[in-house]
Design a protein around this motif. Structure first.
Motif, PDB file in Angstrom:
ATOM      1  N   GLU A  85       0.818 -12.809   2.759  1.00 23.38           N
ATOM      2  CA  GLU A  85       0.250 -12.586   1.432  1.00 23.38           C
ATOM      3  C   GLU A  85       0.258 -13.867   0.615  1.00 23.38           C
ATOM      4  N   ARG A  86       1.350 -14.631   0.706  1.00 32.47           N
ATOM      5  CA  ARG A  86       1.404 -15.909  -0.009  1.00 32.47           C
ATOM      6  C   ARG A  86       0.302 -16.850   0.455  1.00 32.47           C
ATOM      7  N   ARG A  87       0.012 -16.804   1.738  1.00 30.15           N
ATOM      8  CA  ARG A  87      -0.984 -17.708   2.310  1.00 30.15           C
ATOM      9  C   ARG A  87      -2.414 -17.207   2.134  1.00 30.15           C
ATOM     10  N   GLY A  88      -2.553 -15.961   1.704  1.00 29.06           N
ATOM     11  CA  GLY A  88      -3.889 -15.383   1.604  1.00 29.06           C
ATOM     12  C   GLY A  88      -4.489 -15.092   2.958  1.00 29.06           C
ATOM     13  N   ASP A  89      -3.640 -14.848   3.960  1.00 27.09           N
ATOM     14  CA  ASP A  89      -4.100 -14.581   5.321  1.00 27.09           C
ATOM     15  C   ASP A  89      -4.511 -13.113   5.438  1.00 27.09           C
ATOM     16  N   PRO A  90      -5.797 -12.843   5.763  1.00 22.98           N
ATOM     17  CA  PRO A  90      -6.237 -11.447   5.846  1.00 22.98           C
ATOM     18  C   PRO A  90      -5.856 -10.762   7.143  1.00 22.98           C
ATOM     19  N   HIS A  91      -5.318 -11.523   8.124  1.00 22.94           N
ATOM     20  CA  HIS A  91      -5.045 -10.963   9.452  1.00 22.94           C
ATOM     21  C   HIS A  91      -3.615 -10.421   9.512  1.00 22.94           C
ATOM     22  N   ASN A  92      -3.434  -9.279   8.898  1.00 19.50           N
ATOM     23  CA  ASN A  92      -2.161  -8.572   8.882  1.00 19.50           C
ATOM     24  C   ASN A  92      -2.467  -7.093   8.820  1.00 19.50           C
ATOM     25  N   LEU A  93      -1.767  -6.294   9.592  1.00 24.02           N
ATOM     26  CA  LEU A  93      -2.068  -4.868   9.684  1.00 24.02           C
ATOM     27  C   LEU A  93      -2.020  -4.185   8.319  1.00 24.02           C
ATOM     28  N   VAL A  94      -1.001  -4.511   7.529  1.00 24.87           N
ATOM     29  CA  VAL A  94      -0.881  -3.870   6.214  1.00 24.87           C
ATOM     30  C   VAL A  94      -2.065  -4.247   5.330  1.00 24.87           C
ATOM     31  N   THR A  95      -2.427  -5.503   5.331  1.00 24.29           N
ATOM     32  CA  THR A  95      -3.566  -5.961   4.530  1.00 24.29           C
ATOM     33  C   THR A  95      -4.856  -5.295   4.981  1.00 24.29           C
ATOM     34  N   VAL A  96      -5.048  -5.177   6.294  1.00 25.34           N
ATOM     35  CA  VAL A  96      -6.260  -4.536   6.825  1.00 25.34           C
ATOM     36  C   VAL A  96      -6.286  -3.058   6.459  1.00 25.34           C
ATOM     37  N   LEU A  97      -5.158  -2.379   6.557  1.00 26.87           N
ATOM     38  CA  LEU A  97      -5.105  -0.961   6.181  1.00 26.87           C
ATOM     39  C   LEU A  97      -5.454  -0.768   4.708  1.00 26.87           C
ATOM     40  N   ARG A  98      -4.948  -1.642   3.856  1.00 25.41           N
ATOM     41  CA  ARG A  98      -5.254  -1.533   2.421  1.00 25.41           C
ATOM     42  C   ARG A  98      -6.759  -1.685   2.182  1.00 25.41           C
ATOM     43  N   ARG A  99      -7.340  -2.667   2.857  1.00 26.29           N
ATOM     44  CA  ARG A  99      -8.765  -2.938   2.655  1.00 26.29           C
ATOM     45  C   ARG A  99      -9.647  -1.877   3.306  1.00 26.29           C
ATOM     46  N   ASP A 100      -9.264  -1.463   4.517  1.00 27.94           N
ATOM     47  CA  ASP A 100     -10.090  -0.536   5.287  1.00 27.94           C
ATOM     48  C   ASP A 100     -10.016   0.891   4.755  1.00 27.94           C
ATOM     49  N   ARG A 101      -8.817   1.283   4.294  1.00 33.18           N
ATOM     50  CA  ARG A 101      -8.613   2.669   3.861  1.00 33.18           C
ATOM     51  C   ARG A 101      -8.548   2.821   2.333  1.00 33.18           C
ATOM     52  N   GLY A 102      -8.478   1.706   1.622  1.00 29.93           N
ATOM     53  CA  GLY A 102      -8.370   1.792   0.178  1.00 29.93           C
ATOM     54  C   GLY A 102      -7.012   2.272  -0.295  1.00 29.93           C
ATOM     55  N   TRP A 103      -5.965   1.997   0.499  1.00 30.64           N
ATOM     56  CA  TRP A 103      -4.627   2.481   0.175  1.00 30.64           C
ATOM     57  C   TRP A 103      -3.855   1.474  -0.673  1.00 30.64           C
ATOM     58  N   SER A 104      -2.774   1.958  -1.285  1.00 31.54           N
ATOM     59  CA  SER A 104      -1.839   1.078  -1.972  1.00 31.54           C
ATOM     60  C   SER A 104      -1.022   0.295  -0.944  1.00 31.54           C
ATOM     61  N   ARG A 105      -0.357  -0.722  -1.410  1.00 32.90           N
ATOM     62  CA  ARG A 105       0.466  -1.547  -0.515  1.00 32.90           C
ATOM     63  C   ARG A 105       1.544  -0.694   0.147  1.00 32.90           C
ATOM     64  N   GLN A 106       2.235   0.139  -0.612  1.00 30.38           N
ATOM     65  CA  GLN A 106       3.333   0.933  -0.061  1.00 30.38           C
ATOM     66  C   GLN A 106       2.840   1.942   0.961  1.00 30.38           C
ATOM     67  N   VAL A 107       1.737   2.604   0.666  1.00 24.92           N
ATOM     68  CA  VAL A 107       1.187   3.582   1.611  1.00 24.92           C
ATOM     69  C   VAL A 107       0.767   2.884   2.901  1.00 24.92           C
TER      70      VAL A 107
END
Length: 320
Positions: free
Chosen positions: A200-222
């Motif tokens: 997240e600090r690096r702005g790297d989009p290749h992380n499962l949590v980041t992809v789930l947030r973007r793909d599913r529209g979920w919150s970080r915790q979910v």
């Protein structure tokens, strides 16, 4: 630092915080002291090269690709051959590969080199996606992540660390392939959870949590909770597949030595699952907060504290 893999005091501090000796000892607990030393050297060049993928400067993807292609080629050359693309990473890999492949069969060398090639090619693809601003959906991401996590060749190295080889007919069997994939997926997802703050600090989009947030529209915790569930599902899948290995040995008619090699191969996979998890809990590589030069490099999008790649536009012929 004498090999050029670390070029600054700040880079050395960051490297030491990763505690790669612990990583090697936990994932290859049966290796001799001499072999652990060389495994740690392999980890060093691999992790340092991995950080080179994270920069986003102009022409960076081409620099990474040129070095990755050279590293893919080295295992297929005659032993002792000097690299064509010369930089600290390729020189170190040529040396480590000579040791890592020593005493192993041609079948094992080809298997390892093929897994290594897929890993580096996938990483090169990933850095080009980042350079182009492409963001993957969940299905495409998990397919790519299974390869970029680098577990298949790491499992192969477990055989070298104990001086045995899993029989080729077992390696070729669908059950073993499914087991290795389940382990790779579980380790990849665990790694993404552990490294989330860093990426997240690096702005790297290749992380499962980041992809789930973007793909599913979920919150970080979910998204984190779903990543944990996905990890557990693949760990459970791995255990179910592993329980079928005795039946596979019967099916193939393996003798006692063959069964012993299979048991050690399975143990090598389990050591990687648990060892990587334990190391990730304490290593400074995934620390939630960074300061100094490492934080500055992340803020500027440099990826690594030290640039270890050859200059852009100099890839024709040997580089000095």
């Amino acid at each position: 630092m004498s090999r050029g893999l670390v070029r600054s005091d700040a880079g050395l501090l960051e490297y030491e915080s990763w505690d790669l000796p612990q990583a090697a000892a936990r994932t290859y607990p049966h290796a001799s002291a001499e072999d652990l030393y060389m495994l740690m050297n392999w980890f060093s060049l691999a992790f340092l090269f991995d950080d080179q993928f994270d920069a986003n400067s102009a022409g960076h993807a081409e620099r990474v690709t040129a070095v990755a292609q050279e590293m893919i080629t080295i295992p297929f050359r005659p032993p002792g051959s000097l690299p064509d693309v010369v930089c600290p990473i390729t020189e170190a890999w040529a040396e480590v590969w000579s040791w890592l492949s020593e005493g192993m069969s041609e079948s094992w060398r080809n298997r390892f080199a093929s897994s290594w090639a897929r890993f580096l090619a996938a990483h090169s693809h990933e850095v080009r996606l980042s350079a182009a601003g492409v963001q993957l959906g969940l299905d495409d991401y998990v397919a790519l992540r299974r390869i970029t996590v680098g577990i298949h060749h790491s499992i192969d190295a477990a055989e070298r660390s104990r001086g045995f080889e899993v029989p080729v007919q077992v390696q070729a069997h669908e059950l073993m392939r499914a087991m290795r994939n389940a382990a790779a997926d579980a380790i990849a997802y665990m790694n993404d959870i552990h490294s989330l703050e860093r990426e997240e600090r690096r702005g790297d989009p290749h992380n499962l949590v980041t992809v789930l947030r973007r793909d599913r529209g979920w919150s970080r915790q979910v998204a984190i909770e779903e990543a944990v569930r996905m990890t557990n599902r693949h760990l459970n899948l791995y255990e179910r597949l592993e329980s079928k290995m005795p039946e596979l040995c019967d099916e193939l008619g393996l003798d006692a030595d063959g069964r012993r090699s299979v048991d050690m191969g399975v143990e090598g996979i389990r050591n990687w699952i648990r060892g990587n998890y334990d190391w990730a809990l304490s290593t400074g590589r995934y620390a939630e907060a960074k300061a100094g030069a490492a934080a500055e490099a992340e803020r500027k999008g440099q990826g690594a504290v030290d640039d270890l790649l050859p200059p852009i536009g100099t890839f024709e012929g040997p580089l000095k």
